[in-house]
Write a protein that holds these residues in place. Structure first.
Motif, PDB file in Angstrom:
ATOM      1  N   ARG A  67       0.903  -1.178  -0.024  1.00 63.04           N
ATOM      2  CA  ARG A  67       0.054  -0.042   0.084  1.00 63.04           C
ATOM      3  C   ARG A  67       0.783   1.163   0.105  1.00 63.04           C
ATOM      4  NH1 ARG A  67      -2.628  -3.073   4.197  1.00 63.04           N
ATOM      5  NH2 ARG A  67      -4.576  -4.062   3.520  1.00 63.04           N
ATOM      6  N   ARG A  68       1.898   1.196   0.747  1.00 62.62           N
ATOM      7  CA  ARG A  68       2.874   2.487   0.645  1.00 62.62           C
ATOM      8  C   ARG A  68       3.472   2.742  -0.431  1.00 62.62           C
ATOM      9  NH1 ARG A  68       8.077   3.470   3.469  1.00 62.62           N
ATOM     10  NH2 ARG A  68       8.045   1.171   4.198  1.00 62.62           N
ATOM     11  N   LEU A  69       3.800   1.532  -1.131  1.00 62.31           N
ATOM     12  CA  LEU A  69       4.473   1.678  -2.399  1.00 62.31           C
ATOM     13  C   LEU A  69       3.408   2.236  -3.640  1.00 62.31           C
ATOM     14  CD1 LEU A  69       6.536  -1.538  -2.743  1.00 62.31           C
ATOM     15  CD2 LEU A  69       7.372   0.747  -2.832  1.00 62.31           C
ATOM     16  N   ARG A  70       2.139   1.678  -3.483  1.00 63.47           N
ATOM     17  CA  ARG A  70       1.129   2.438  -4.315  1.00 63.47           C
ATOM     18  C   ARG A  70       0.991   4.061  -4.042  1.00 63.47           C
ATOM     19  NH1 ARG A  70       2.176  -1.464  -6.561  1.00 63.47           N
ATOM     20  NH2 ARG A  70       0.923  -3.473  -6.810  1.00 63.47           N
ATOM     21  N   ARG A  71       1.273   4.587  -2.825  1.00 64.13           N
ATOM     22  CA  ARG A  71       0.936   5.774  -2.651  1.00 64.13           C
ATOM     23  C   ARG A  71       2.166   6.474  -2.909  1.00 64.13           C
ATOM     24  NH1 ARG A  71      -0.743   3.780   2.681  1.00 64.13           N
ATOM     25  NH2 ARG A  71       1.257   4.469   3.376  1.00 64.13           N
ATOM     26  N   GLU A  72       3.448   5.989  -2.758  1.00 60.61           N
ATOM     27  CA  GLU A  72       4.557   6.954  -2.590  1.00 60.61           C
ATOM     28  C   GLU A  72       5.711   6.521  -3.672  1.00 60.61           C
ATOM     29  OE1 GLU A  72       6.224   7.344   1.356  1.00 60.61           O
ATOM     30  OE2 GLU A  72       4.165   6.963   2.161  1.00 60.61           O
ATOM     31  N   GLY A  73       5.573   5.264  -3.931  1.00 64.98           N
ATOM     32  CA  GLY A  73       6.807   4.757  -4.780  1.00 64.98           C
ATOM     33  C   GLY A  73       6.491   4.547  -6.071  1.00 64.98           C
ATOM     34  N   PRO A  74       7.526   4.336  -6.985  1.00 64.85           N
ATOM     35  CA  PRO A  74       7.390   4.345  -8.381  1.00 64.85           C
ATOM     36  C   PRO A  74       6.585   3.136  -8.711  1.00 64.85           C
ATOM     37  CG  PRO A  74       9.673   3.545  -7.927  1.00 64.85           C
ATOM     38  CD  PRO A  74       9.010   4.080  -6.521  1.00 64.85           C
ATOM     39  N   ASP A  75       6.086   3.018  -9.890  1.00 64.67           N
ATOM     40  CA  ASP A  75       5.113   1.648 -10.276  1.00 64.67           C
ATOM     41  C   ASP A  75       6.001   0.320 -10.083  1.00 64.67           C
ATOM     42  OD1 ASP A  75       2.976   3.239 -10.864  1.00 64.67           O
ATOM     43  OD2 ASP A  75       3.517   3.522 -12.894  1.00 64.67           O
ATOM     44  N   VAL A  76       5.394  -0.562  -9.500  1.00 59.49           N
ATOM     45  CA  VAL A  76       5.977  -1.978  -9.190  1.00 59.49           C
ATOM     46  C   VAL A  76       5.126  -3.012  -9.077  1.00 59.49           C
ATOM     47  CG1 VAL A  76       6.470  -1.666  -6.860  1.00 59.49           C
ATOM     48  CG2 VAL A  76       7.903  -3.021  -7.976  1.00 59.49           C
ATOM     49  N   ASP A  77       5.206  -4.014  -9.705  1.00 56.21           N
ATOM     50  CA  ASP A  77       4.185  -4.946  -9.415  1.00 56.21           C
ATOM     51  C   ASP A  77       4.528  -5.956  -8.074  1.00 56.21           C
ATOM     52  OD1 ASP A  77       2.286  -4.423 -11.425  1.00 56.21           O
ATOM     53  OD2 ASP A  77       3.890  -5.362 -12.909  1.00 56.21           O
ATOM     54  N   VAL A  78       3.600  -6.845  -7.661  1.00 55.09           N
ATOM     55  CA  VAL A  78       3.984  -7.399  -6.536  1.00 55.09           C
ATOM     56  C   VAL A  78       3.394  -8.793  -6.669  1.00 55.09           C
ATOM     57  CG1 VAL A  78       3.295  -7.870  -4.117  1.00 55.09           C
ATOM     58  CG2 VAL A  78       3.900  -5.332  -4.957  1.00 55.09           C
ATOM     59  N   ILE A  79       4.112  -9.936  -6.355  1.00 52.24           N
ATOM     60  CA  ILE A  79       3.529 -11.481  -6.134  1.00 52.24           C
ATOM     61  C   ILE A  79       3.906 -11.841  -4.675  1.00 52.24           C
ATOM     62  CG2 ILE A  79       3.942 -13.815  -6.693  1.00 52.24           C
ATOM     63  CD1 ILE A  79       4.593 -13.026  -9.480  1.00 52.24           C
ATOM     64  N   MET A  80       2.853 -11.771  -4.146  1.00 50.00           N
ATOM     65  CA  MET A  80       2.979 -12.060  -2.590  1.00 50.00           C
ATOM     66  C   MET A  80       3.203 -13.617  -2.184  1.00 50.00           C
ATOM     67  SD  MET A  80       2.863 -10.660   0.387  1.00 50.00           S
ATOM     68  CE  MET A  80       1.837  -9.087   0.227  1.00 50.00           C
ATOM     69  N   VAL A  81       4.388 -14.030  -1.502  1.00 44.34           N
ATOM     70  CA  VAL A  81       4.495 -15.012  -0.934  1.00 44.34           C
ATOM     71  C   VAL A  81       4.492 -15.160   0.611  1.00 44.34           C
ATOM     72  CG1 VAL A  81       6.140 -15.868  -2.820  1.00 44.34           C
ATOM     73  CG2 VAL A  81       7.055 -14.679  -1.037  1.00 44.34           C
ATOM     74  N   THR A  82       3.569 -15.990   1.101  1.00 44.50           N
ATOM     75  CA  THR A  82       3.237 -16.211   2.444  1.00 44.50           C
ATOM     76  C   THR A  82       2.592 -17.452   2.906  1.00 44.50           C
ATOM     77  OG1 THR A  82       1.638 -15.276   4.148  1.00 44.50           O
ATOM     78  CG2 THR A  82       1.070 -15.292   1.838  1.00 44.50           C
ATOM     79  N   ALA A  83       2.840 -17.901   4.133  1.00 41.70           N
ATOM     80  CA  ALA A  83       2.091 -19.012   4.701  1.00 41.70           C
ATOM     81  C   ALA A  83       0.823 -18.560   5.183  1.00 41.70           C
ATOM     82  CB  ALA A  83       2.915 -19.710   5.982  1.00 41.70           C
ATOM     83  N   ASP A  84       0.299 -17.476   5.239  1.00 39.61           N
ATOM     84  CA  ASP A  84      -1.180 -17.121   5.463  1.00 39.61           C
ATOM     85  C   ASP A  84      -1.989 -17.434   4.406  1.00 39.61           C
ATOM     86  OD1 ASP A  84      -3.430 -15.823   6.604  1.00 39.61           O
ATOM     87  OD2 ASP A  84      -2.447 -13.969   6.740  1.00 39.61           O
ATOM     88  N   ASN A  85      -3.137 -18.367   4.430  1.00 42.01           N
ATOM     89  CA  ASN A  85      -3.949 -18.810   3.535  1.00 42.01           C
ATOM     90  C   ASN A  85      -5.369 -18.398   4.104  1.00 42.01           C
ATOM     91  OD1 ASN A  85      -4.154 -20.667   5.731  1.00 42.01           O
ATOM     92  ND2 ASN A  85      -4.131 -22.442   4.428  1.00 42.01           N
TER      93      ASN A  85
END
Length: 222
Positions: A67-85
């Motif tokens: 969310r912070r990157l969406r507000r402040e950072g340059p454009d970048v895509d995200v693939i999330m990796v997590t144990a949280d299902n």
């Protein structure tokens, strides 16, 4: 090349994920960092196309960083990796603009499918206006990679990947005959794989009519 920043607080896991990324053609590991602050600073410097982002980081969650990157950072895509299902976490990630959500532990083949789908998306979205058919294919590309399951009996992932690569490199629609010649397989085998990949949304089918009146199936990258 698509430049990927691998973000994971576990140094060993980050190395494994970076190795996976480096094995997929068209992708380059731009760096490995282990907390949100370092990830944010690296993205701010530019040159990063994609984050392979762990959710549980020591200083900030992956979703909060997104969310912070969406507000402040340059454009970048995200693939999330997590144990949280948990369903709520998946929904929250989608709303934050995460393109893919991979549950740990995952295999190389599982990650490769997501990266290949992202590469197709990345290559399709240029400066040229898209018609509805291409928009539908773009929107379906990542969904297809998320829903594809184990290969059916009698099929191999290696052959499917080879045939997809041949079609992608062709630069335009190709027939089963052309694919079979380049892949070194029979026409019937090429046709079976092409049909399977088209049904999975990983290839696009068009019909070409000749003098005989019978349409010839041609396939192109989705």
């Amino acid at each position: 090349m698509i430049d990927v920043l691998v973000v994971d607080d576990d140094f060993h896991v980050a190395e494994i994920n970076a190795h996976y990324v480096s094995r997929v053609p068209g992708f380059r590991v731009a760096g490995r960092v282990h907390d949100a602050a370092a990830a944010f600073a690296t993205v701010q410097c530019g040159g990063i196309d994609l984050l392979l982002l762990d959710h549980y980081l020591p200083d900030e969650s992956g979703l909060s960083l997104t969310r912070r990157l969406r507000r402040e950072g340059p454009d970048v895509d995200v693939i999330m990796v997590t144990a949280d299902n948990r369903p709520a976490s998946v929904q929250e990630a989608l709303r934050a603009g995460v393109l893919q959500y991979i549950v740990k532990p995952f295999t190389f083949d599982g990650l490769r499918g997501k990266l290949e789908a992202y590469a197709q998306l990345h290559g399709t979205l240029g400066d040229t206006a898209l018609d509805q058919d291409r928009i539908d294919r773009v929107m379906g590309t990542l969904r297809a990679s998320a829903t594809s399951g184990p290969m059916p009996k009698g099929y191999t992932e290696r052959t499917a990947r080879l045939i997809r690569q041949i079609v992608s490199r062709a630069g335009g629609p190709v027939s089963a005959n052309e694919v079979s010649t380049q892949a070194g397989v029979s026409r019937s085998t090429a046709q079976r794989y092409l049909k399977y990949l088209e049904e999975q949304g990983r290839l696009h089918l068009t019909l070409k009519y000749g003098d005989s009146g019978r349409p010839e199936h041609h396939y192109s990258a989705s």
